[in-house]
Structure formats: C-alpha cells, structure tokens
Design an enzyme around this catalytic site. Structure first.
Site, PDB file in Angstrom:
ATOM      1  N   GLU A 100     -11.788 -35.984 -12.740  1.00  0.00           N
ATOM      2  CA  GLU A 100     -11.036 -36.950 -11.815  1.00  0.00           C
ATOM      3  C   GLU A 100     -12.236 -38.132 -11.653  1.00  0.00           C
ATOM      4  O   GLU A 100     -11.972 -39.282 -11.394  1.00  0.00           O
ATOM      5  CB  GLU A 100     -10.210 -36.743 -10.579  1.00  0.00           C
ATOM      6  CG  GLU A 100     -11.038 -36.184  -9.273  1.00  0.00           C
ATOM      7  CD  GLU A 100     -10.195 -35.827  -8.224  1.00  0.00           C
ATOM      8  OE1 GLU A 100      -9.244 -36.475  -8.120  1.00  0.00           O
ATOM      9  OE2 GLU A 100     -10.673 -34.755  -7.690  1.00  0.00           O
ATOM     10  N   GLU A 150     -10.316 -25.805 -10.354  1.00  0.00           N
ATOM     11  CA  GLU A 150     -10.778 -26.864  -9.214  1.00  0.00           C
ATOM     12  C   GLU A 150     -11.920 -27.590  -9.582  1.00  0.00           C
ATOM     13  O   GLU A 150     -12.268 -29.051  -9.578  1.00  0.00           O
ATOM     14  CB  GLU A 150     -11.127 -26.265  -7.899  1.00  0.00           C
ATOM     15  CG  GLU A 150     -11.575 -27.232  -6.860  1.00  0.00           C
ATOM     16  CD  GLU A 150     -10.590 -28.550  -6.561  1.00  0.00           C
ATOM     17  OE1 GLU A 150      -9.636 -28.617  -7.094  1.00  0.00           O
ATOM     18  OE2 GLU A 150     -11.030 -29.144  -5.955  1.00  0.00           O
ATOM     19  N   TRP A 204      -0.847 -50.033  -4.974  1.00  0.00           N
ATOM     20  CA  TRP A 204      -1.067 -49.207  -6.126  1.00  0.00           C
ATOM     21  C   TRP A 204       0.329 -49.154  -6.854  1.00  0.00           C
ATOM     22  O   TRP A 204       1.320 -48.700  -6.418  1.00  0.00           O
ATOM     23  CB  TRP A 204      -1.212 -47.458  -5.368  1.00  0.00           C
ATOM     24  CG  TRP A 204      -1.755 -46.579  -6.442  1.00  0.00           C
ATOM     25  CD1 TRP A 204      -2.870 -46.379  -6.735  1.00  0.00           C
ATOM     26  CD2 TRP A 204      -0.913 -45.820  -7.082  1.00  0.00           C
ATOM     27  NE1 TRP A 204      -3.013 -45.090  -7.821  1.00  0.00           N
ATOM     28  CE2 TRP A 204      -1.760 -44.962  -7.861  1.00  0.00           C
ATOM     29  CE3 TRP A 204       0.416 -45.474  -7.217  1.00  0.00           C
ATOM     30  CZ2 TRP A 204      -1.146 -43.878  -8.799  1.00  0.00           C
ATOM     31  CZ3 TRP A 204       0.989 -44.411  -8.097  1.00  0.00           C
ATOM     32  CH2 TRP A 204       0.030 -43.809  -8.990  1.00  0.00           C
ATOM     33  N   HIS A 243      -7.722 -17.400 -27.405  1.00  0.00           N
ATOM     34  CA  HIS A 243      -6.239 -17.318 -27.699  1.00  0.00           C
ATOM     35  C   HIS A 243      -6.022 -18.776 -28.168  1.00  0.00           C
ATOM     36  O   HIS A 243      -4.765 -19.373 -28.159  1.00  0.00           O
ATOM     37  CB  HIS A 243      -5.288 -16.761 -26.581  1.00  0.00           C
ATOM     38  CG  HIS A 243      -5.707 -15.640 -26.226  1.00  0.00           C
ATOM     39  ND1 HIS A 243      -5.077 -14.511 -27.121  1.00  0.00           N
ATOM     40  CD2 HIS A 243      -6.140 -14.918 -25.515  1.00  0.00           C
ATOM     41  CE1 HIS A 243      -5.349 -13.271 -27.137  1.00  0.00           C
ATOM     42  NE2 HIS A 243      -6.084 -13.713 -25.536  1.00  0.00           N
ATOM     43  N   CYS A 295      -0.679 -47.120  -1.444  1.00  0.00           N
ATOM     44  CA  CYS A 295      -0.455 -48.477  -0.691  1.00  0.00           C
ATOM     45  C   CYS A 295      -0.732 -48.290   0.827  1.00  0.00           C
ATOM     46  O   CYS A 295      -0.775 -47.438   1.342  1.00  0.00           O
ATOM     47  CB  CYS A 295       0.849 -49.014  -0.880  1.00  0.00           C
ATOM     48  SG  CYS A 295       1.220 -49.099  -2.452  1.00  0.00           S
ATOM     49  N   ARG A 307      -7.764 -44.917  -0.072  1.00  0.00           N
ATOM     50  CA  ARG A 307      -6.547 -44.392  -0.425  1.00  0.00           C
ATOM     51  C   ARG A 307      -6.204 -44.788  -1.929  1.00  0.00           C
ATOM     52  O   ARG A 307      -5.096 -44.136  -2.374  1.00  0.00           O
ATOM     53  CB  ARG A 307      -5.295 -45.125   0.374  1.00  0.00           C
ATOM     54  CG  ARG A 307      -5.546 -44.567   2.033  1.00  0.00           C
ATOM     55  CD  ARG A 307      -4.370 -45.224   2.896  1.00  0.00           C
ATOM     56  NE  ARG A 307      -3.345 -44.810   2.470  1.00  0.00           N
ATOM     57  CZ  ARG A 307      -2.561 -43.731   3.236  1.00  0.00           C
ATOM     58  NH1 ARG A 307      -3.292 -43.429   4.304  1.00  0.00           N
ATOM     59  NH2 ARG A 307      -1.427 -43.282   3.131  1.00  0.00           N
ATOM     60  N   LYS A 361     -12.367 -31.456 -10.352  1.00  0.00           N
ATOM     61  CA  LYS A 361     -13.452 -32.497  -9.744  1.00  0.00           C
ATOM     62  C   LYS A 361     -13.995 -33.431 -10.918  1.00  0.00           C
ATOM     63  O   LYS A 361     -14.207 -34.288 -10.654  1.00  0.00           O
ATOM     64  CB  LYS A 361     -14.336 -31.459  -9.023  1.00  0.00           C
ATOM     65  CG  LYS A 361     -13.891 -31.158  -7.660  1.00  0.00           C
ATOM     66  CD  LYS A 361     -13.768 -32.224  -6.632  1.00  0.00           C
ATOM     67  CE  LYS A 361     -12.333 -32.612  -6.697  1.00  0.00           C
ATOM     68  NZ  LYS A 361     -11.283 -31.850  -6.292  1.00  0.00           N
ATOM     69  N   LYS A 419      -5.632 -41.732  -2.588  1.00  0.00           N
ATOM     70  CA  LYS A 419      -6.003 -40.506  -1.877  1.00  0.00           C
ATOM     71  C   LYS A 419      -4.829 -40.000  -1.507  1.00  0.00           C
ATOM     72  O   LYS A 419      -4.596 -38.644  -1.331  1.00  0.00           O
ATOM     73  CB  LYS A 419      -6.812 -41.089  -0.575  1.00  0.00           C
ATOM     74  CG  LYS A 419      -7.339 -40.016   0.248  1.00  0.00           C
ATOM     75  CD  LYS A 419      -8.407 -39.065  -0.310  1.00  0.00           C
ATOM     76  CE  LYS A 419      -8.791 -37.934   0.449  1.00  0.00           C
ATOM     77  NZ  LYS A 419      -9.309 -36.714  -0.246  1.00  0.00           N
ATOM     78  N   ASN A 442       5.436 -50.188   1.724  1.00  0.00           N
ATOM     79  CA  ASN A 442       4.722 -49.137   1.155  1.00  0.00           C
ATOM     80  C   ASN A 442       5.953 -48.221   0.480  1.00  0.00           C
ATOM     81  O   ASN A 442       6.907 -48.154   1.649  1.00  0.00           O
ATOM     82  CB  ASN A 442       3.882 -48.298   2.018  1.00  0.00           C
ATOM     83  CG  ASN A 442       2.724 -49.041   2.070  1.00  0.00           C
ATOM     84  OD1 ASN A 442       2.409 -50.058   1.454  1.00  0.00           O
ATOM     85  ND2 ASN A 442       1.768 -48.334   3.087  1.00  0.00           N
ATOM     86  N   GLY A 443       6.049 -47.485  -0.207  1.00  0.00           N
ATOM     87  CA  GLY A 443       7.159 -46.883  -0.703  1.00  0.00           C
ATOM     88  C   GLY A 443       7.950 -47.219  -1.989  1.00  0.00           C
ATOM     89  O   GLY A 443       7.337 -48.050  -2.564  1.00  0.00           O
TER      90      GLY A 443
HETATM   91  O1  M6R Z   1      -3.091 -34.709   0.745  1.00  0.00           O
HETATM   92  P1  M6R Z   1      -2.676 -33.643  -0.395  1.00  0.00           P
HETATM   93  O2  M6R Z   1      -3.665 -32.283  -0.204  1.00  0.00           O
HETATM   94  O3  M6R Z   1      -1.443 -33.119  -0.233  1.00  0.00           O
HETATM   95  O4  M6R Z   1      -3.169 -34.311  -1.913  1.00  0.00           O
HETATM   96  C1  M6R Z   1      -2.643 -33.510  -3.204  1.00  0.00           C
HETATM   97  C2  M6R Z   1      -3.393 -33.990  -4.077  1.00  0.00           C
HETATM   98  O5  M6R Z   1      -3.054 -35.398  -4.552  1.00  0.00           O
HETATM   99  C3  M6R Z   1      -4.940 -33.982  -4.179  1.00  0.00           C
HETATM  100  O6  M6R Z   1      -5.643 -32.783  -3.726  1.00  0.00           O
HETATM  101  C4  M6R Z   1      -5.424 -34.622  -5.223  1.00  0.00           C
HETATM  102  O7  M6R Z   1      -5.496 -33.789  -6.433  1.00  0.00           O
HETATM  103  C5  M6R Z   1      -6.955 -34.671  -5.099  1.00  0.00           C
HETATM  104  N1  M6R Z   1      -7.415 -36.119  -5.874  1.00  0.00           N
HETATM  105  C6  M6R Z   1      -8.169 -33.848  -5.700  1.00  0.00           C
HETATM  106  O8  M6R Z   1      -9.440 -34.191  -5.598  1.00  0.00           O
END
Ligand code: M6R
Length: 600
Positions: free
Chosen positions: A484, A477, A73, A500, A2, A27, A481, A595, A99-100
């Site tokens: 997501e 990783e 959000w 396995h 948010c 975000r 990518k 974000k 927010n929160g």
């Molecule tokens: O801001 P942060 O590095 O703590 O965020 C952690 C994850 O939310 C962040 O890396 C998320 O997995 C990304 N969308 C990955 O691309």
C-alpha cells in the site's frame, strides 16, 4: 475519504477552512475546493490535486464570514475540477458539499432535473440542483432543504450555503459522519473533529436524518419534520499535539514508534489498581453467552482479527470465525445459535463493516465494536464498545491500531477465559508488558531496518512474505503494508502453500521475507525457505530469540508465543516504510487510498 469543513463567524474563514482541509488530508482525497460567502457573493475555488494547490489558487483578498470546504475521493466521476466540490445550483444561489453516496441520484435527476444543465458527473450536484428546484416551490431555504433531504436515499453528510442568507449554514447527515463544533461567536462543521480542533474542543453530535441550522451564535438541531431536538455538547478528548507530526518526517514513523506506549496505555486502561482485568460487565456476559464469535473487519483490522481468532480459541476456548466485511454482507455463512459479532475498525466508520452491523442488528444479534474512535458510527450503533486507546492514527497505513487491536483482543480472550474458570499458565499483562519492551527495542533499530529495505527491496517489482501459523497472519499484514505504501506487488503466503503454485514466480533475486517465531513450525518454515533459495530467491529470515539459526538476517527479542505478532510486525512496518521512502513515495498519503473508507 471525503472530508467536510464549514465555518460561520467573524474570524478568518479562509484560513480556518484551508487549515481544516489540511487536517483532513490524511483521510485520502484527489481534489478539493472551498466556497466562501462575502459581500460580493460566493467565491468558489476548486482544484484537482492537493490542498497546497488549492491554497495557492484561492483569492486571498476575499473577506468572508461563512464558508464550506471539501476534500473529494472520487466515486461518481473522475477526479477533476468540475467534479470537485463545492457544487453550485444552476443560478449560483446554493452551494453544497457532500460526503457519502446518493443512491437514487439518477432517479432524482430524471424526475426533477430534466430541464437543468447538470455539469458534473457527480451524485452530489443533483442534490444542490434539487435544492434550487424545491426552493422555487417552498420559497423558504430551511423548508426546501428539509424537503430535499427527505428525498435522498443513501449516505450523506451535507453542508450548504444560500448566497442570499449570510446568517445560516445548512447541514444534514445520514450514515456519514458529521459534527458541529461550538465556538464563542462562531460555529464550525466538520466530518472529523481533527479538522477543527484548533478552534474548539466543544462538539455536538448529529444523528442520522437530522438537519442542523447553524448560525454564529445558535445551533438548531431539527428532525426532518422541523421539530427541534435538544442536544448537549461534549468535549473532544483529542490532544491537538497527538495530531501533529512533531519532529517526525512522517506520521507513519511516529505511529510505529508510539506502539510500545500504546501497549502500556492499554495495560493501564484494562487493569485496576489490584492488577485485575477490568472490562465492561456486559461485554463479559455477552462473551459467556455466545457459542461462536464472528469477527467482521476490513484490511489491516481483518488481519488483526485473524490473530484474535487464534488468541480467543487458544486462550478462551471459544470458536471464532473471521470475515471480510464486504463479503459477509452478500455471502453470509450459516450462523450458530447464539452468535456474538465483534466489529474491528480503527476509524469506526468503515462502510463495509457498517453494512454488516446494520444487517445483524436487524436480525437481533448482539454486537461489540472494537475501535480507536469511541463515538464513531460503528461504536454508536453496536451494543458495546471496546476502546483501543491508541490515540489518533493519521497515516493511511495502519500500524499502531493493528497492534492495539491484537492487544485488546488478547485481553478480551484472557478475561473470557478467567470468567469461564480456565486456568492460564502465564501472566497475560506481564507478557504484554514484555512485548511492549520488545517493541521498543525494535523501534530503536530503525537504521538496521533501513539497511535491510535497501538491500532487499531496492528495485524489485514484487516480494513475498512467508510464515506458518501465527506468522502467516503477520505475513499478510506485512505484505499489505509494503504494497500500500511502496506499490511493490507483495503477497503473504502460508509457507507450505507456496509450492502449490506461487513458487512459479520465484526467480533469481526475488525477495522472500520469512518469519520464524513459532517453535512448532520452525523446522517446516526453514524447509520452505530452502525451497525458495534453491530457486534463486533472496531470502530474509526474521526469527525469534530461542529459535534463531546462525544464518538468520534478524533476530527478534523473545516474547510469549501467543503475542509474537505484536513484535514480528514491527520490522515489517519499518521495512515497508523505508522501501516506500527509497522509492520516493508519499508514505502518509499513498495513491488511491483513503484512511476512512466510508463508501461500500
Ligand atoms: O478503520 P478501519 O480499521 O475499519 O479500516 C479498515 C481498512 O480500510 C484499513 O485497515 C486499511 O486496510 C489500511 N489502509 C491498512 O493499512
């Protein structure tokens, strides 16, 4: 997650709010709204969906001198117009954004609001209804606001307007980020400075459990008992150009391209004029005193932590454990006698990581935050901060922060090794510079990656990434990518682990992307490639100069074997980017994601 923007002054309130919300889009959000105070009262517009729709829906004839805006959000209640913020009290007098998460909203509702018609499913509406109830008792907005805030449990950044008071904006914060931006004849409120950089670079930090009363020319920070706090402003060190896309179609592509420059920034930031490493002496000594490092992080930052573990163990001979933040809080392992915690977080706001930080600080352990946002919550609350120097990362999919995290972890490992008198047989900064050059060569080969994405990933519903040792860490990783942003179901596996179980999923044409950058497992990973090819997989082998074989799909420039993740991740990022583009996905703002994940 948010986002909040607030404004009080004589300029174009509507445009400042909308522009600010647009800057917060990165975000992640699913609905949005603004409320503006003008001569005829409060004008409220809310939409489910994008800011573009909000922009179309607002009444452009309104000339307001104060307003609050929000991107939501969804947590409590589905994304919908009624659940979107701002929320209004029953009489319409008070309007509020939040927010929160208000943890005790059900109790507050039961105790104070049994006779109030609460229309949304949100925890937020309870706060604004509570505000109106308390006003009935105190007959003073500031006092009722402080009293309402005192009753809240949980995390909040709040902006509130009183329709009968055009001169004050009421603000409060606990655990969720919120800043006051200072202007000439106006002031702004923002959950992220990026929302308001176009109007000011002067900011006041607000601490937890503080209330702020903002007017056009005065900002008064108060404790919850009303005592006034003196707070000096600071200048935000963000260049407005860093948060623009420029000629790039997407932030993600821009940020992938920036990686070589970020590497050079890091080299400059962590080296003095005599080419010696320069690190905070306190961090150096904390690294000397610990018997075990605990890295705590989430998502991509967790993946960088896995690479960091192997760097620290191999270079500095320190045992390291890496933990997913959301698990660590509830399932804490046995700790060593002298643990040192390193929190890795691009945003510095991740609630899961913060929950661990709060817990381990209560236990009296030292903590370092490695973040791209010095001054963020995790940075303020840890003992020490290591900065990533990556510049603002806007795309939800983290790219340049990941490689920056690995580079800074490598520097920390080298610094620790040097302080312990361990001799290294390579020049780490020179190797980092070589890696930066290699990254640049790769970002110049976008067309090739685009072609590979359309050859291997055009219509597939799933994809596998396999690697061993350091390559395995990069594979998970790479898979994150891809999934997501393209929504292709993707998993990263240790090459030897496929047989396995997961090999059962390999069928004719299944894309398998294999990394082969490690000499000691080169033969083994190639054996794993043969196993999947024999079962019909469409295998793409990405190897490294010196280890390549004729049939390899793509060969990376050679870099030091401890630093290969910096380079091997670049084609993975580009493959994900082009696969997402091919599928028409919203690359920078993938569905359901935020974000900065500020809820647990
Ligand atoms: O801001 P942060 O590095 O703590 O965020 C952690 C994850 O939310 C962040 O890396 C998320 O997995 C990304 N969308 C990955 O691309």
């Amino acid at each position: 997650m948010c986002g909040i923007v607030g404004y009080i002054g004589q300029n174009d309130t509507k445009e400042i709010l909308l522009h600010g919300l647009e800057k917060l889009e990165y975000r992640g959000y699913d609905s949005a709204g603004i409320a503006m105070l003008h001569e005829a009262g409060i004008n409220l517009t809310k939409v489910k969906g994008r800011i573009a729709a909000l922009r179309e829906s607002v009444d452009h004839t309104v000339h307001a001198t104060m307003g609050i805006g929000h991107t939501r959000w969804a947590t409590h209640g589905v994304p919908s117009e009624v659940n979107a913020h701002p929320h209004r009290s029953a009489s319409g007098r008070f309007t509020l954004v939040h927010n929160g998460v208000i943890e005790n909203y059900q109790e507050l509702k039961r105790e104070y609001l049994h006779d109030v018609n609460v229309v949304s499913e949100t925890d937020t509406e309870v706060v604004v209804q509570l505000m109106e109830k308390l006003y009935d008792t105190y007959q003073d907005t500031a006092e009722a606001f402080r009293q309402a805030i005192r009753l809240l449990k949980g995390s909040y950044a709040i902006g509130m307007m009183d329709a009968r008071d055009p001169d004050h904006l009421y603000v409060a914060k606990n655990k969720s980020p919120l800043l006051i931006g200072l202007g000439d004849g106006f002031n702004v409120v923002a959950s992220d400075a990026m929302a308001t950089l176009q109007v000011t670079d002067q900011y006041l930090e607000i601490y937890d459990q503080e209330v702020v009363i903002v007017s056009r020319n005065v900002v008064e920070v108060q404790k919850l008992n009303g005592a006034v706090v003196d707070r000096k402003p600071y200048t935000a060190q963000i260049d407005v150009r860093d948060i623009e896309k420029g000629t790039y179609p997407h932030f993600m592509l821009k940020e992938i391209d920036e990686q070589p420059f970020v590497m050079r920034n890091i080299i400059n930031a962590y080296q003095n004029e005599n080419n010696e490493l320069k690190l905070d002496a306190d961090i150096r000594s904390a690294m000397q005193q610990t018997d075990r490092v605990y890295i705590i992080a989430a998502g991509t930052s967790y993946h960088a932590g896995l690479v960091g573990k192997s760097l620290m163990e191999k270079i500095a001979n320190i045992p390291v454990e890496v933990h997913v933040a959301s698990e660590f809080s509830y399932n804490m392992p046995l700790l060593s006698d002298h643990p040192l915690f390193i929190f890795i977080s691009q945003s510095g706001e991740t609630a899961d990581s913060r929950a661990v930080l709060v817990k381990i600080k209560e236990m009296g352990y030292p903590a370092v935050t490695m973040t791209n946002v010095p001054g963020s919550t995790l940075s303020r609350e840890a003992d020490y901060t290591l900065s990533l120097h990556a510049g603002p990362e806007i795309a939800v999919a983290s790219t340049k922060a990941y490689t920056a995290q690995i580079a800074v972890l490598a520097i920390l490992a080298v610094d620790t090794a040097q302080a312990k008198g361990i001799e290294l047989n390579f020049d780490p900064m020179q190797e980092l510079a070589i890696a930066a050059n290699a990254m640049e060569m790769l970002t110049d080969q976008k067309e090739e990656m685009k072609g590979l994405a359309s050859d291997y990933l055009p219509t597939t519903r799933n994809a596998f990434f396999i690697g061993r040792s350091a390559d395995y860490n990069v594979c998970i990783e790479g898979a994150l990518k891809l999934k997501e942003i393209s929504y292709i179901q993707a998993e990263g596996f240790a090459g030897g682990e496929l047989k396995h179980g997961t090999i059962a999923l390999i069928e004719e044409g299944t894309p398998v992307i294999a990394l082969a950058t490690q000499a000691n497992v080169n033969g083994a990973i190639r054996g794993n490639v043969q196993e999947v090819v024999a079962r019909g997989a469409n295998a793409m082998v990405i190897s490294m100069k010196g280890l390549e074989q004729d049939e390899d799909t793509f060969v990376l420039p050679h870099v030091h074997e401890l630093l290969t993740p910096l380079v091997s991740v670049v084609p993975m990022q580009l493959l994900a980017y082009y696969a997402a583009l091919d599928r028409g996905c919203d690359v920078d703002k993938p569905r359901n994601l935020a974000k900065s994940v500020t809820v647990e």
